[in-house]
Design a protein around this motif. Sequence first.
Motif, PDB file in Angstrom:
ATOM      1  N   HIS A  34       0.825  -1.208   0.000  1.00 12.28           N
ATOM      2  CA  HIS A  34       0.000   0.000   0.000  1.00 12.28           C
ATOM      3  C   HIS A  34       0.865   1.266   0.000  1.00 12.28           C
ATOM      4  CE1 HIS A  34      -2.236   3.289   1.944  1.00 12.28           C
ATOM      5  NE2 HIS A  34      -3.308   2.769   1.409  1.00 12.28           N
ATOM      6  N   LEU A  35       1.861   1.309   0.882  1.00  9.81           N
ATOM      7  CA  LEU A  35       2.696   2.498   1.017  1.00  9.81           C
ATOM      8  C   LEU A  35       3.543   2.750  -0.218  1.00  9.81           C
ATOM      9  CD1 LEU A  35       3.863   2.125   4.726  1.00  9.81           C
ATOM     10  CD2 LEU A  35       2.236   3.791   3.813  1.00  9.81           C
ATOM     11  N   TYR A  36       3.831   1.704  -0.988  1.00 11.21           N
ATOM     12  CA  TYR A  36       4.689   1.857  -2.158  1.00 11.21           C
ATOM     13  C   TYR A  36       3.885   2.083  -3.433  1.00 11.21           C
ATOM     14  CZ  TYR A  36       8.005  -0.117   1.182  1.00 11.21           C
ATOM     15  OH  TYR A  36       8.768  -0.358   2.315  1.00 11.21           O
ATOM     16  N   GLY A  37       2.588   2.412  -3.292  1.00 10.91           N
ATOM     17  CA  GLY A  37       1.818   2.902  -4.429  1.00 10.91           C
ATOM     18  C   GLY A  37       1.005   1.882  -5.191  1.00 10.91           C
ATOM     19  N   THR A  38       0.735   0.704  -4.623  1.00  7.59           N
ATOM     20  CA  THR A  38      -0.043  -0.315  -5.320  1.00  7.59           C
ATOM     21  C   THR A  38      -1.529   0.019  -5.267  1.00  7.59           C
ATOM     22  OG1 THR A  38       1.584  -1.941  -4.584  1.00  7.59           O
ATOM     23  CG2 THR A  38      -0.459  -2.798  -5.513  1.00  7.59           C
ATOM     24  N   THR A  39      -2.212  -0.081  -6.392  1.00  7.97           N
ATOM     25  CA  THR A  39      -3.643   0.211  -6.436  1.00  7.97           C
ATOM     26  C   THR A  39      -4.429  -0.926  -5.785  1.00  7.97           C
ATOM     27  OG1 THR A  39      -3.771  -0.765  -8.641  1.00  7.97           O
ATOM     28  CG2 THR A  39      -3.473   1.614  -8.501  1.00  7.97           C
ATOM     29  N   SER A  69      -8.410   0.618   0.775  1.00  9.57           N
ATOM     30  CA  SER A  69      -8.782   1.969   0.351  1.00  9.57           C
ATOM     31  C   SER A  69      -7.512   2.811   0.410  1.00  9.57           C
ATOM     32  CB  SER A  69      -9.863   2.546   1.263  1.00  9.57           C
ATOM     33  OG  SER A  69      -9.294   3.044   2.465  1.00  9.57           O
ATOM     34  N   PRO A  70      -7.524   4.028  -0.108  1.00 10.00           N
ATOM     35  CA  PRO A  70      -6.298   4.835  -0.087  1.00 10.00           C
ATOM     36  C   PRO A  70      -5.774   5.158   1.301  1.00 10.00           C
ATOM     37  CG  PRO A  70      -7.834   5.691  -1.715  1.00 10.00           C
ATOM     38  CD  PRO A  70      -8.573   4.646  -0.937  1.00 10.00           C
ATOM     39  N   PRO A  94      -2.015   7.819   2.446  1.00 15.54           N
ATOM     40  CA  PRO A  94      -1.994   7.425   1.028  1.00 15.54           C
ATOM     41  C   PRO A  94      -0.587   7.055   0.584  1.00 15.54           C
ATOM     42  CG  PRO A  94      -3.295   9.415   1.344  1.00 15.54           C
ATOM     43  CD  PRO A  94      -2.606   9.137   2.652  1.00 15.54           C
ATOM     44  N   GLY A  95      -0.486   6.038  -0.255  1.00 14.70           N
ATOM     45  CA  GLY A  95       0.824   5.567  -0.685  1.00 14.70           C
ATOM     46  C   GLY A  95       1.456   6.467  -1.731  1.00 14.70           C
TER      47      GLY A  95
END
Length: 418
Positions: free
Chosen positions: A29-34, A58-59, A86-87
């Motif tokens: 999540h933190l590394y930007g995965t949708t 969720s974000p 948010p990531g």
Amino acid sequence: MTMSSPIPLSNASYADRIRFMVELAERLHLYGTTAQRLEAALLLVAERLRLECEPWSSPTALILTFSDPQHLPGASDTTRVIRLPPGDNDLHKLAETDRIAEALIAGEMDLAMAFEAMDALDKPATRTAQALRVLGYGLVAAAVGGLLRLPWLDIAVAGFNGLTIGVFMQLAETRPRTREAVDALVAMFATAVAILVATFVAPLNQNTVIIASLIVLLPGLSLTNAMNELASDHLVSGTARFAGAITTVMKLAVGVIISLYIANLVGLQPAVRALRPQPEWVEWGALAAASLAFAVLFRCERRDYPAVMLAAASGYLVSRLVGLAWGSGAGIFLAALVMTAAGNAYARWRQRPGAIVRVPGIILLVPGSASLRGLLDLIQQQDVNAGQVAALGVINILLALIAGLLFGNLLLPARRNL
């Protein structure tokens, strides 16, 4: 302490397997995965860890429910609710997290070794890395000015603003109270610099310089991810991410408008022009510079720089060349399709996350600049028609992007969820 051989995963306790799943989910999540890719990846890992898992993403939060299939339903249920910021895209840490999970499942690591390897990712950034990120901000802003063939003064102002914004963003990371307002503050600063230069030095393409200065902060990728999540039936996550992206655009616009209002209040009259005189070679040089800057800002490994730079340049060139022949919508669609398929092919070939190619491949296509320009036109002109035209432009870009992402996955399905 070193171990002669990893302890078999079958010997890991139920609690330890849950702990690993929670750690993995937080990092992805933190590394930007949708949402759709994160949940699919967690389900695959849970199956290999002999866990039943129901993830919800969720974000700003994760909910993970686990149970042990070796026990009766309800006898071992465990639910974790995790609040997260948010990531942000960090391709190096994403690739490392994926490698660690694969090594654990393959028996090359045990859980203790996996946790140790993940903890090593939390080392604070060195001063060199921080300086490179600041330079990346400035290089992207100047490169976008070059891609738009702005005059040299406009490019220099955008680059200076980008560097200063990079410093602001680094300082904001250690000052939680300023994070909520930092977007508006840097937008005020960038606009003030553009106004002062246009008033006392020489005319500028004012709005374009401001947008180029703020390009890294514009949530075009978030808007695209939000629509992608909505198209994948992740309605809550997509709606929340969309709202967050719109809020970011509004904060940037507020900062710009405040500076414009203050300039008008004190009687400054900046000279505004519409001039794009640069030769074609400037655009090519700017494309190379932007590709390098995005490799820095996405924090990829050095060995991934060629792939990231090639992906960023290829996405832009496909969009540009096809757009000249068949229209901008067709160019964006085909570029998104090609880069999505290329990312999936890279994941199959190299056994690493396809995001290393997919994310930089679409970064120059996303509608962040169009959304901010539209909002500024609406506020400055006080004309609803101008706002409607801008909104339609953003929607057209998003539709072309989402169509390209969906059909790219159909053309070459992904075997790896990241």
